[in-house]
Write an enzyme that holds these catalytic residues in place. Structure first.
Site, short mmCIF file in Angstrom:
data_model
loop_
_atom_site.label_atom_id
_atom_site.label_comp_id
_atom_site.label_asym_id
_atom_site.label_seq_id
_atom_site.Cartn_x
_atom_site.Cartn_y
_atom_site.Cartn_z
N PHE A 20 32.36 43.24 45.48
CA PHE A 20 32.59 41.96 44.83
C PHE A 20 33.16 40.99 45.86
O PHE A 20 34.01 41.37 46.66
CB PHE A 20 33.59 42.13 43.67
CG PHE A 20 34.00 40.85 43.02
CD1 PHE A 20 33.16 40.19 42.13
CD2 PHE A 20 35.22 40.27 43.32
CE1 PHE A 20 33.53 38.99 41.55
CE2 PHE A 20 35.62 39.07 42.73
CZ PHE A 20 34.76 38.43 41.85
N ALA A 81 55.93 31.36 45.74
CA ALA A 81 55.06 32.18 46.58
C ALA A 81 53.66 31.59 46.58
O ALA A 81 53.33 30.78 45.72
CB ALA A 81 55.04 33.61 46.05
N GLU A 143 45.88 21.38 41.49
CA GLU A 143 45.20 21.12 40.23
C GLU A 143 45.13 22.43 39.44
O GLU A 143 44.80 23.48 39.98
CB GLU A 143 43.78 20.61 40.49
CG GLU A 143 43.05 20.22 39.23
CD GLU A 143 41.68 19.64 39.51
OE1 GLU A 143 40.83 19.76 38.60
OE2 GLU A 143 41.46 19.09 40.59
#
Length: 188
Positions: A20, A81, A143
Site C-alpha cells: 500500500f 507533535a 486545513e
C-alpha cells in the site's frame, strides 16, 4: 542492542514488495531469512518520522493539546507533535509544529532523544524536544486540523499519566525524558 551485520538475531531481506502506498503511510511485505536459516514474512509500515515537543511556559505549566484521533474515534490529550516533511531538519520540524499547532515560539530548544513507538510493525521514529522561553505569536493550523490548546502544571500532567487521562505513548515518553530538564529550568 547490537545492530551490526554479524548480529546473530539479524533477519536478512530476501524480497520486498509494496502493499500500500498512501499519503502518509506505506506498507511493505518482505520475505526474510531467519537466524536459523528458515524463511518468514514481515509486514510493516514505513513512516517518515515525527517530532514531539514538551514546551514549558514561564509560569511552570506545560503546553498540551486535545485532538481527535480518528483510528480510536476519540480526542486525546497530548503534547504538540507532527510529521517530519521530506528533507526537513528535525529541529525545524519541532519549531514549525509548536508554532503551527499552539501558536508558541521558543527561545531555547534541546533535543532530548528519540523513541520508536511501534517497533513490531512500523519503522516510525519520534524525535523528542524540550522547549522553553516561550512567546505566544498565534497558531497557524493546517486545513482540516482542529484542536484545543491548554496549559497544565507539571504535577497535573504526571497525575494525568498515572490516572489514565493521558495514554498517548509519545507524550508519556516525552514527559519522562524531558522531566530532568523541566525541573532544572524550574529550579526543583
Amino acid at each position: 542492542m547490537s545492530h551490526l551485520p554479524d548480529d546473530p538475531l539479524i533477519e536478512r531481506t530476501l524480497s520486498s514488495e509494496q502493499v500500500f502506498d498512501g499519503a502518509l503511510l506505506h506498507v511493505r511485505r518482505d520475505r526474510v531469512r531467519l537466524p536459523d536459516g528458515g524463511e518468514s514474512v514481515r509486514e510493516y509500515v514505513r513512516h517518515p518520522g515525527a517530532v514531539v515537543v514538551v514546551a514549558l511556559q514561564a509560569d511552570g505549566a506545560l503546553v498540551l493539546e486535545r485532538q481527535f484521533r480518528y483510528p480510536l474515534r476519540r480526542a486525546f490529550l497530548e503534547f504538540p507533535a507532527g510529521k517530519i516533511d521530506t528533507g526537513e531538519a528535525i529541529l525545524a520540524c519541532a519549531m514549525r509544529e509548536l508554532r503551527e499547532e499552539t501558536g508558541y515560539e521558543a527561545a531555547d530548544w534541546q533535543h532530548v532523544g528519540v523513541m520508536h513507538p511501534c517497533i513490531g510493525y512500523s519503522d516510525e521514529r519520534i524525535e523528542i524536544f524540550f522547549a522553553s522561553g516561550l512567546r505566544h505569536v498565534g497558531h497557524a493550523w493546517d486545513e482540516g486540523e482542529f484542536l484545543e490548546v491548554l496549559a497544565m502544571p507539571v504535577d497535573a500532567v504526571e497525575e494525568a499519566i498515572h490516572t489514565g487521562r493521558i495514554t498517548d505513548a509519545k507524550s508519556i515518553t516525552a514527559f519522562y525524558r524531558a522531566r530532568p530538564l523541566i525541573h532544572a529550568v524550574l529550579g526543583r
